[in-house]
Design an enzyme around this catalytic site. Structure first.
Site, short mmCIF file in Angstrom:
data_model
loop_
_atom_site.label_atom_id
_atom_site.label_comp_id
_atom_site.label_asym_id
_atom_site.label_seq_id
_atom_site.Cartn_x
_atom_site.Cartn_y
_atom_site.Cartn_z
N LYS A 65 0.58 49.80 -57.90
CA LYS A 65 1.85 50.14 -57.24
C LYS A 65 2.45 48.88 -56.63
O LYS A 65 1.71 48.07 -56.04
CB LYS A 65 1.57 51.20 -56.17
CG LYS A 65 2.80 51.79 -55.49
CD LYS A 65 2.38 52.84 -54.45
CE LYS A 65 3.56 53.55 -53.82
NZ LYS A 65 3.14 54.61 -52.86
N SER A 140 5.46 59.08 -53.51
CA SER A 140 6.13 57.85 -53.86
C SER A 140 5.41 57.02 -54.94
O SER A 140 6.03 56.14 -55.53
CB SER A 140 6.29 57.00 -52.60
OG SER A 140 5.03 56.58 -52.11
N SER A 164 1.61 60.82 -51.13
CA SER A 164 2.17 60.02 -52.23
C SER A 164 1.23 59.65 -53.36
O SER A 164 1.67 59.08 -54.36
CB SER A 164 2.78 58.73 -51.67
OG SER A 164 4.05 59.02 -51.16
N1 GLN Z 1 6.84 62.06 -49.36
C1 GLN Z 1 6.39 61.60 -48.09
C2 GLN Z 1 7.42 60.72 -47.47
O1 GLN Z 1 8.46 60.62 -48.00
C3 GLN Z 1 5.09 60.90 -48.23
C4 GLN Z 1 5.26 59.53 -48.71
C5 GLN Z 1 3.97 58.82 -48.83
O2 GLN Z 1 2.90 59.43 -48.80
N2 GLN Z 1 4.08 57.51 -48.92
O3 GLN Z 1 7.22 60.12 -46.45
#
Ligand code: GLN
Length: 477
Positions: A65, A140, A164
């Site tokens: 990532k 994400s 995420s």
């Molecule tokens: N979807 C969640 C957010 O927008 C989690 C994101 C994540 O785990 N980085 O914060």
């Protein structure tokens, strides 16, 4: 297609060790596959980079990532503000993989600064779901999930702050593990919400997740919150679930779950019983407040972490008359909409006068959630839920409604707040609401802090019983 692309990481490691295939041949095969990326999943691809080191991951290409710093290789966290930033050092997680013999195959697309659940917040365009290109891969870590699900990488790493790793794994039909907070070093991982951020693997199966975790975990003097997993991590091996107790939260919020997802969840509970596991309901009364607490705490930490992007130290700088104007223009042009929303929310929640009412209160809720889990684990081995309330949704379907987008994390956020490990494994296929070809559904299993080995063993037994073999494209025509 080369049969090498069909191998799991564990199988490839064995073939390379036996001298059946060379490291260079295996890496090159994957480099060619990654070159066919039609999902917008890679932001950068390696020209070479097959690892030379001997180790448990000798010759394995890993997609990383783009939130992990890689020395000399542009690292953007999918933000304009970091365009052109080439870190002078490599994140510990990536370094550990290299020390185990792996090589970086490419850097994957993501939601900007890991804020999002659909990958639509990337400054470099959305990633497409390999199962249906009109749908999101989740986020994400959407790029990391899409490359593994779409046959563009054998395995990947991502980060999970509130879901995420698990949610995109679920939407792309693969395995995603968020380890206990502190299991893996965060050094060199661009910070979103430091008390929640955790690195973890995205893989085809549970065995590969264990293999990567074994290499990634460990104490690191560069991250004082890292402690590693005592005793390390071994390949999972369990055939049944006899004597294990699985808890289903009494407040599961059934209304929010798509019927197809619910059907797969219930069928999976039956399988657990078939393997000798016991199922009972457990009260987790504060879990439903997880989203509210998370969306105060995470933005608060983000507003502080993102203060460093001022046009002076990293990435892009806007032209301006004086220094204040330069800061303002750089940040106005460099950050996307969702990132700005969170900086404003977080700054407000931390402002004097509101601190106790918002941030202080959210922290109390967080403690309550952690206590709920501690009580549950005094009686049960695992807590299980669907990973995501829905299968992959359409691109653009939720972009105008941040709250609907935040609800994707309903089942994954509580474990992040409690700091405990959780894994998502593919459990079946379901039709999306409104019809269409069948899409993957993930099943989430959470365990007590540092019980990763037990979690992996149980997930492995369940994975064998489920026998999920579907691949993108199977349902077409
Ligand atoms: N979807 C969640 C957010 O927008 C989690 C994101 C994540 O785990 N980085 O914060």
């Amino acid at each position: 297609m080369s049969e090498l692309l069909e191998l799991t990481v564990a199988q490839a490691v064995a073939r390379i060790a036996a001298g059946d295939i060379s490291r260079a041949e295996y890496f090159e095969t994957w480099r060619e596959a990654a070159g066919g990326d039609d999902l917008n999943a890679y932001l950068w691809r390696a020209e070479d980079g097959v690892g030379e080191v001997e180790g448990p991951l000798a010759g394995i290409p890993v997609a990383v990532k783009d939130i992990f710093c890689t020395e000399g290789v542009e690292t953007t966290a999918a933000s304009r503000i970091l365009e052109g930033y080439r870190p002078p050092y490599t994140a510990t997680a990536v370094r550990r993989l290299a020390e185990a013999g792996a090589g970086v195959l490419g850097k994957t697309n993501m939601d900007e600064f890991a804020m999002g659940s659909s990958n639509e917040n990337s400054a470099f365009g959305p990633v497409r779901n390999p199962w249906d290109r009109e749908r999101v891969p989740g986020g994400s870590s959407g790029g990391s999930a899409a490359v593994v699900g779409g046959g563009l990488a054998p395995c990947a790493i991502g980060t999970d702050t509130g879901g995420s790793i698990r949610q995109p794994a679920s939407l792309c039909g693969i395995v995603g593990l968020k380890p206990t907070y502190g299991a893996i070093s965060r050094y060199g991982m661009i910070a979103f919400a430091s008390s929640l951020d955790q690195c973890g693997p995205l893989t085809r199966d549970v065995t590969d997740a264990a293999l990567l975790l074994a290499a990634l975990q460990g104490r690191d003097p560069c991250d004082s919150t890292s402690v590693g997993i005592e005793g390390g991590v071994a390949a999972p091996s369990r055939e049944d679930l006899a004597g294990l107790r699985f808890a289903v939260p009494a407040e599961l919020g059934h209304d929010a779950i798509e019927p197809g997802v619910r059907a797969v969840f219930e069928a999976t509970l039956k399988r657990i019983e078939g393997l000798g596991g016991e199922i009972a309901e457990v009260p987790l009364p504060h879990a439903e407040h997880g989203i509210s607490a998370y969306y105060v705490i995470a933005p608060a930490e983000a507003s502080s972490n993102l203060a460093r992007y001022d046009g002076v130290r990293y990435g892009t700088r806007a032209e301006a008359g004086d220094v204040i104007e330069m800061y303002e223009t750089t940040r106005a042009e460099g950050f996307g909409e969702e990132v700005k929303r969170r900086i404003m929310l977080g700054t407000y929640a931390l402002s004097s006068g509101y601190y106790d009412a918002y941030y202080g209160r959210a922290q109390k809720v967080r403690t309550k959630i952690a206590e709920d889990y501690a009580a549950a684990f005094a009686e049960f081995d695992f807590v299980v839920t669907p990973t995501s309330p829905s299968v992959a949704f359409r691109l653009g379907e939720k972009t105008d409604d941040p709250l609907a987008m935040y609800m994707n994390d309903f089942f994954t956020v509580p474990m992040s707040l409690a700091g405990i490990p959780a894994i998502s494994i593919p459990a079946g296929l379901a039709e999306p609401e409104g019809g269409g070809p069948q899409l993957p559904v993930g099943f989430q299993i959470a365990a007590a802090a540092f019980a990763e080995q037990r979690l992996l063993n149980a997930a492995y037994a369940l994975e064998q019983a489920i026998g999920f073999e579907a691949r993108p494209g199977d349902g077409d025509g």
